[in-house]
Structures are given as structure tokens and as C-alpha cells.
Design a protein around this motif. Structure first.
Motif, PDB file in Angstrom:
ATOM      1  N   GLY A 148      -8.163  18.679-117.097  1.00  0.00           N
ATOM      2  CA  GLY A 148      -9.205  19.777-116.606  1.00  0.00           C
ATOM      3  C   GLY A 148     -10.650  19.666-117.367  1.00  0.00           C
ATOM      4  O   GLY A 148     -11.029  20.634-117.674  1.00  0.00           O
ATOM      5  N   SER A 149     -10.744  18.352-117.443  1.00  0.00           N
ATOM      6  CA  SER A 149     -12.053  18.076-118.616  1.00  0.00           C
ATOM      7  C   SER A 149     -13.254  18.838-117.973  1.00  0.00           C
ATOM      8  O   SER A 149     -14.166  19.225-118.594  1.00  0.00           O
ATOM      9  CB  SER A 149     -12.243  16.447-118.613  1.00  0.00           C
ATOM     10  N   ARG A 150     -13.511  18.679-116.481  1.00  0.00           N
ATOM     11  CA  ARG A 150     -14.757  19.323-115.839  1.00  0.00           C
ATOM     12  C   ARG A 150     -14.888  20.767-116.097  1.00  0.00           C
ATOM     13  O   ARG A 150     -16.003  21.012-116.212  1.00  0.00           O
ATOM     14  CB  ARG A 150     -14.728  19.059-114.447  1.00  0.00           C
ATOM     15  N   VAL A 200     -10.536  25.219-108.306  1.00  0.00           N
ATOM     16  CA  VAL A 200     -11.150  25.455-109.555  1.00  0.00           C
ATOM     17  C   VAL A 200     -11.510  24.280-110.267  1.00  0.00           C
ATOM     18  O   VAL A 200     -10.677  23.998-110.955  1.00  0.00           O
ATOM     19  CB  VAL A 200     -10.506  26.641-110.284  1.00  0.00           C
ATOM     20  N   LYS A 201     -12.703  23.713-110.036  1.00  0.00           N
ATOM     21  CA  LYS A 201     -12.746  22.450-110.837  1.00  0.00           C
ATOM     22  C   LYS A 201     -13.886  22.311-111.827  1.00  0.00           C
ATOM     23  O   LYS A 201     -13.470  21.905-112.942  1.00  0.00           O
ATOM     24  CB  LYS A 201     -13.319  21.056-109.927  1.00  0.00           C
ATOM     25  N   ASN A 202     -14.983  23.026-111.751  1.00  0.00           N
ATOM     26  CA  ASN A 202     -15.895  23.014-112.609  1.00  0.00           C
ATOM     27  C   ASN A 202     -16.264  24.477-113.225  1.00  0.00           C
ATOM     28  O   ASN A 202     -15.893  25.400-112.825  1.00  0.00           O
ATOM     29  CB  ASN A 202     -17.140  22.621-111.825  1.00  0.00           C
ATOM     30  N   LEU A 243       4.882  21.746-108.845  1.00  0.00           N
ATOM     31  CA  LEU A 243       3.670  22.140-109.273  1.00  0.00           C
ATOM     32  C   LEU A 243       3.128  20.778-110.458  1.00  0.00           C
ATOM     33  O   LEU A 243       3.973  20.609-111.389  1.00  0.00           O
ATOM     34  CB  LEU A 243       3.481  23.395-109.740  1.00  0.00           C
ATOM     35  N   VAL A 244       1.965  20.123-110.033  1.00  0.00           N
ATOM     36  CA  VAL A 244       1.640  19.510-111.265  1.00  0.00           C
ATOM     37  C   VAL A 244       0.400  19.937-111.720  1.00  0.00           C
ATOM     38  O   VAL A 244      -0.518  20.366-111.365  1.00  0.00           O
ATOM     39  CB  VAL A 244       1.167  17.895-110.259  1.00  0.00           C
ATOM     40  N   ALA A 245       0.825  20.314-113.208  1.00  0.00           N
ATOM     41  CA  ALA A 245      -0.207  20.721-114.246  1.00  0.00           C
ATOM     42  C   ALA A 245      -0.310  20.271-115.343  1.00  0.00           C
ATOM     43  O   ALA A 245      -0.483  21.160-116.255  1.00  0.00           O
ATOM     44  CB  ALA A 245       0.395  22.418-114.260  1.00  0.00           C
TER      45      ALA A 245
HETATM   46  P1  UTP Z   1      -7.561  16.499-111.039  1.00  0.00           P
HETATM   47  O1  UTP Z   1      -7.951  15.182-110.316  1.00  0.00           O
HETATM   48  O2  UTP Z   1      -8.524  17.726-110.612  1.00  0.00           O
HETATM   49  O3  UTP Z   1      -7.652  16.451-112.694  1.00  0.00           O
HETATM   50  O4  UTP Z   1      -6.073  16.905-110.800  1.00  0.00           O
HETATM   51  P2  UTP Z   1      -7.894  17.461-113.726  1.00  0.00           P
HETATM   52  O5  UTP Z   1      -7.284  16.728-115.025  1.00  0.00           O
HETATM   53  O6  UTP Z   1      -6.823  18.753-113.312  1.00  0.00           O
HETATM   54  O7  UTP Z   1      -9.317  17.706-114.053  1.00  0.00           O
HETATM   55  P3  UTP Z   1     -10.474  16.788-114.565  1.00  0.00           P
HETATM   56  O8  UTP Z   1     -10.554  15.609-113.583  1.00  0.00           O
HETATM   57  O9  UTP Z   1     -10.057  16.406-115.758  1.00  0.00           O
HETATM   58  O10 UTP Z   1     -11.772  17.757-114.396  1.00  0.00           O
HETATM   59  C1  UTP Z   1      -5.555  17.273-109.548  1.00  0.00           C
HETATM   60  C2  UTP Z   1      -4.053  17.804-110.001  1.00  0.00           C
HETATM   61  O11 UTP Z   1      -3.202  16.907-110.511  1.00  0.00           O
HETATM   62  C3  UTP Z   1      -2.726  17.316-111.897  1.00  0.00           C
HETATM   63  C4  UTP Z   1      -3.756  18.571-111.968  1.00  0.00           C
HETATM   64  O12 UTP Z   1      -3.195  19.537-113.039  1.00  0.00           O
HETATM   65  C5  UTP Z   1      -4.088  19.089-110.710  1.00  0.00           C
HETATM   66  O13 UTP Z   1      -3.091  19.925-110.573  1.00  0.00           O
HETATM   67  N1  UTP Z   1      -2.754  16.249-112.844  1.00  0.00           N
HETATM   68  C6  UTP Z   1      -3.823  15.212-113.050  1.00  0.00           C
HETATM   69  C7  UTP Z   1      -1.558  16.007-113.414  1.00  0.00           C
HETATM   70  O14 UTP Z   1      -0.642  16.750-113.523  1.00  0.00           O
HETATM   71  N2  UTP Z   1      -1.593  15.034-114.081  1.00  0.00           N
HETATM   72  C8  UTP Z   1      -2.540  14.085-114.548  1.00  0.00           C
HETATM   73  O15 UTP Z   1      -2.456  13.082-115.428  1.00  0.00           O
HETATM   74  C9  UTP Z   1      -3.639  14.529-113.728  1.00  0.00           C
END
Ligand code: UTP
Length: 456
Positions: free
Chosen positions: A106-108, A390-392, A100-102
Motif C-alpha cells: 500500500g505504498s501509494r 482506495v489506492k491514493n 482475499l489478497v491483503a
Molecule cells: P496493488 O497493486 O494495488 O498494490 O494491490 P498495493 O501493494 O496494495 O499498493 P501500492 O501499489 O504499493 O500502492 C492489489 C491487491 O493485491 C494485493 C494488495 O493487498 C491488493 O489487495 N497484493 C499486492 C498482495 O496481496 N501482495 C502483493 O505482494 C501485492
């Protein structure tokens, strides 16, 4: 490293301003700043700035070719069963890991915590992490095999992610089967390529993009651990899909039968302008093309059946061969640049937050690795069953749309059994992931006993 050594390291790259508040720091802060300079790679940052900001490639003449996909809905029952059985076998033998990449910010979403801890408002109050953990538990039960779970966090959310799992008793999973490791960071630079200070004694450090995950996995020892455990298939996914079927046996079976370096689940684009990356061969290499990069005439091109030619959208849901990952890791990660707002300090050392973008952030994207794959296989799945992003904070792809999708799917399974629930139903993933596990008699009793529609 001494102050003089730090200065000597920074001057050739014009980054000595990072030490301009040195005298004003406490001795502990000074030591800390020198350690940060020691860990810094100013040459890489200078190269990235030159390559991506000063001399960006603007006229790449890429040739694109569509990639075939298999639609899960078009498979007959016998074929589906074959995938299911073969996937279960791999799982039972312990050949499958979840990755899992977490680490995203999640700025949006604007949620001040790890995105996986987010509660999308289901009657049960389950977080995204809990939904995923319960699906892992479900698949372990079906297969009888253990699924090691590798979770990449970021330095910003690592501790909080650990605490969240501890607080919830790892959602019933064995803590030994879960590994957490933070991704790397890269400093951001200003318009002139000068590295930004986040504070008087702290160099800016942003997660280095989803593509940082493979290096982080290797450096954490995760890759070796996978080998030691006999893993062959890595189910790779993003944190923010409330319907993700973690380690879905159908998908593992599909990947095994297709026997490509990478298999990806996709959903068909709803319309040609939908903001989603699509799969294609770019200069003959398997790729994901961002929607901003796809020329309009290609985005609108259709097959004789009327389906979009470039219509398989990326939902961050893949099965990678461990053998492939190990080989591909020898290639350098490709970085992209984003112009963003990054908090920094002014000449007086006061924190400032610009309204307009003031910084360039360098980020690697995980799917750049796919171009090293010999080939890929695509499985188109139903959006209503498998993709609730769940982005926004509100509106499209928000907690509200995701919650509605989870409830609508569970309720449709209950109705398919001939039951008529009076409200929308939420079925625990421990009980059911596909609908086929349910039995009408048993369910009616549980429905009657549930005060809020959540069924465990
Ligand atoms: P997103 O591209 O949706 O980015 O990540 P984000 O950071 O979650 O959200 P915003 O764009 O800031 O709103 C897609 C997946 O890649 C992971 C996120 O956790 C998500 O599972 N990701 C993204 C990382 O693990 N590391 C990062 O540096 C960027």
C-alpha cells in the motif's frame, strides 16, 4: 548451516557480500543470518535477474483479441433472479469460499498498517476489513450457508492483521471460519544483480507480488482445507475496494451458469486512456492486459455501438473454480520486474535510502494464472454500485472518493424508497447490500434515531 557452508552456497552466484558484516553481529544475529542464507534460493534470483533485467524480452509480437462481456444492467429481472437463486444455492450448500489478497504494501496510500484496517472516514468509522466481514455475514444470513474466509497477509503485516481482527472480535464472524497466512517474499537486487541487505544481518525481503497468493494458499494448507470443506467456487478479491460485494450470489450464479474456469466482474473504462488493465485474449489465451501494454489504436478502438472494444476493466473481482486452481498451480508463476527504492546498507553498514530507484523487485501477478484457463466469462457491473478503490492518500481513488461513493449509493437507495434524508446516509452491510432489502417504514425510524447518518 555453518558460516563455511553459507559461503560455499553464495560464492558461485557472487552473493558472498551478504556475509560481510558477519563478524560484527551478535551470536544470535549470526545464527539468524545463516538461517536466512539457508532459506535463500540464489539460483532463482540469478535466473530472474538475467531473464528480466539483463535480457528482457522487448519485441513480443502478441496478438490480441477482444473478449465478450455480459452487462448486468442489460439482464432482465427473470435472468437476474435465476442467477441470484442459483448463487444462493451454492452458498447454502457451503460450496463458496472468499479469498482475499491483503499482502500489498500500500505504498501509494502511505498508511503504516494493513490496508484493510484503514478507516475511509465513514460516519460509522468502519474499516475496509469490517465492511467486508459484514458483507460476508449478510450473505451468510441470506443463504444460510457458511463462507470460509482465507486472508493472505505478508510477513510485514501478518501480526498486525491478526491483532486487528482479534481486537474487533472478528467483526462478529466465527474465528474458526477465517484463516490467515502470509505470502512469500523475495529478495531485491541492485543494478548488478547483487542481493541487497536490509540491515547488517538481514537480507532484503519484499512480498513476492499478488501472484504469490496461490502458492501461499497451498503451502498454508488452505487449498486442502477448501477441498475438505467441499468448496467449488473461490471468490477472489483485493482488499481496497470499499464497495466490494463479497461472494455476491448474482455473481456466483453467473459463474455457475457460464461454467468457465474463471469468471470476472469488470467495470467499463470511463475513457480509452484510463489506467486500468483490460481483458483480452493474448495469443488466444485469456489475459489481463496492463494499460501500459495496450497499443493506443487498440485502446481507442470501438464497437459499432460506440463502446470501447477493449473496455472491460479489471477490478480484482473473480470467481475461480477450485478444480482449475488446483490444475493451474502446477505451472510456474511468471515474474515481472519493478525498479523501485529499497532501503539498504552502505559499505560501512549504515542504513541508506536512495532518492532514485536503486533496486529491482521481482513480483508475480495473480492474473498470469488465467492464461491457463480454458476460457473466462466477464460480467460488466456498475462502477457506482461496486467499485470504490482506495489506492491514493488523496485525489483520485482515495479514501475521500471511496467514502463519497459509499454514501452516495446508500443515499440513493433511501431516496428510491421515497424518503428524503437531510444528510447523506451510511447503511450497514449487515442491513443492506443491494438496496432491495430496505423497507420505508422501518428505515424512517432508524434515520430519525441516527445522530450521524450511520444506520445499523
Ligand atoms: P496493488 O497493486 O494495488 O498494490 O494491490 P498495493 O501493494 O496494495 O499498493 P501500492 O501499489 O504499493 O500502492 C492489489 C491487491 O493485491 C494485493 C494488495 O493487498 C491488493 O489487495 N497484493 C499486492 C498482495 O496481496 N501482495 C502483493 O505482494 C501485492
Amino acid at each position: 548451516m555453518t558460516f563455511e557452508e553459507a559461503l560455499k552456497k553464495l560464492i558461485p552466484y557472487g552473493q558472498e557480500h551478504l556475509l560481510r558484516f558477519y563478524e560484527a553481529l551478535s551470536s544470535e544475529e549470526q545464527r539468524d543470518l545463516l538461517q536466512q542464507v539457508e532459506a535463500l534460493d540464489p539460483k532463482t534470483i540469478a535466473d530472474l535477474y538475467q531473464r528480466l533485467v539483463v535480457h528482457p524480452k522487448t519485441h513480443i509480437k502478441d496478438s490480441l483479441r477482444a473478449m465478450d462481456s455480459v452487462a448486468f444492467q442489460d439482464l432482465d429481472e427473470a435472468q437476474r433472479n435465476r442467477y441470484w437463486q442459483s448463487g444462493l444455492e451454492e452458498l447454502q450448500k457451503g460450496h463458496v469460499a472468499a479469498f482475499l489478497v491483503a499482502g500489498g504494501q500500500g505504498s501509494r496510500l502511505g498508511f503504516d498498517g494493513p490496508k484493510g484496517a484503514y478507516d475511509i472516514g465513514l460516519p460509522s468509522g468502519k474499516s475496509l476489513f469490517q465492511l467486508q466481514a459484514e458483507r460476508i455475514a449478510h450473505i451468510q444470513k441470506c443463504s444460510g450457508g457458511l463462507i470460509p474466509w482465507y486472508i493472505m497477509t505478508s510477513p510485514q503485516n501478518h501480526e498486525e492483521t491478526l491483532r486487528f481482527f482479534q481486537l474487533h472480535n472478528h467483526f462478529g464472524l466465527d474465528p474458526e471460519q477465517i484463516s490467515f497466512f502470509p505470502q512469500g517474499t523475495l529478495p531485491s537486487v541492485d543494478e548488478n544483480g547483487r542481493i541487497l541487505l536490509a540491515d547488517k544481518g538481514r537480507i532484503s525481503a519484499n512480498p513476492d507480488g499478488s501472484g504469490g497468493c496461490f502458492r501461499a494458499l497451498k503451502e498454508s494448507g488452505g487449498l486442502k482445507d477448501m477441498r475438505r470443506r467441499g468448496i467449488r467456487w473461490i471468490f477472489f478479491y483485493g482488499v481496497d475496494n470499499a464497495l466490494v460485494r463479497v461472494c455476491d450470489p448474482y455473481f456466483i450464479g453467473f459463474a455457475k451458469e457460464q461454467d468457465k474456469d474463471v469468471a470476472s466482474k469488470t467495470v467499463r473504462k470511463t475513457h480509452s486512456a484510463e489506467h486500468v488493465g483490460v481483458y483480452a485474449y493474448r495469443n488466444d489465451a485469456p489475459s489481463i492486459i496492463e494499460y501500459t501494454e495496450l497499443p493506443q489504436e487498440l485502446a481507442e478502438a470501438t464497437l459499432p455501438s460506440g463502446k470501447l472494444l477493449y473496455g472491460s476493466g479489471n477490478i480484482i473481482n473473480h470467481v475461480l473454480k477450485l478444480d482449475f486452481l488446483e490444475k493451474a498451480l502446477h505451472f510456474e508463476a511468471a515474474y515481472h520486474v519493478a525498479h523501485k527504492v529499497v532501503e539498504t546498507v552502505d559499505e560501512a553498514g549504515q542504513k541508506v535510502r536512495s532518492i532514485t530507484p536503486n533496486a529491482y523487485k521481482f513480483e508475480a501477478l495473480y492474473f498470469d494464472l488465467f492464461r491457463h484457463a480454458q476460457d473466462m466469462a466477464l460480467l460488466d457491473v456498475e462502477r457506482r454500485e461496486e467499485f470504490a478503490p482506495v489506492k491514493n492518500f488523496e485525489g483520485v481513488d482515495s479514501k475521500d472518493t471511496a467514502r463519497q461513493m459509499v454514501l452516495a449509493l446508500c443515499t440513493s437507495w433511501v431516496r428510491a424508497l421515497g424518503l428524503t434524508p437531510h444528510r447523506e446516509v451510511e447503511l450497514s452491510p449487515l442491513l443492506c447490500m443491494y438496496g432491495k432489502e430496505l423497507e420505508a417504514n422501518d428505515l424512517q425510524e432508524r434515520l430519525d434515531a441516527s445522530p450521524n447518518g450511520a444506520i445499523e
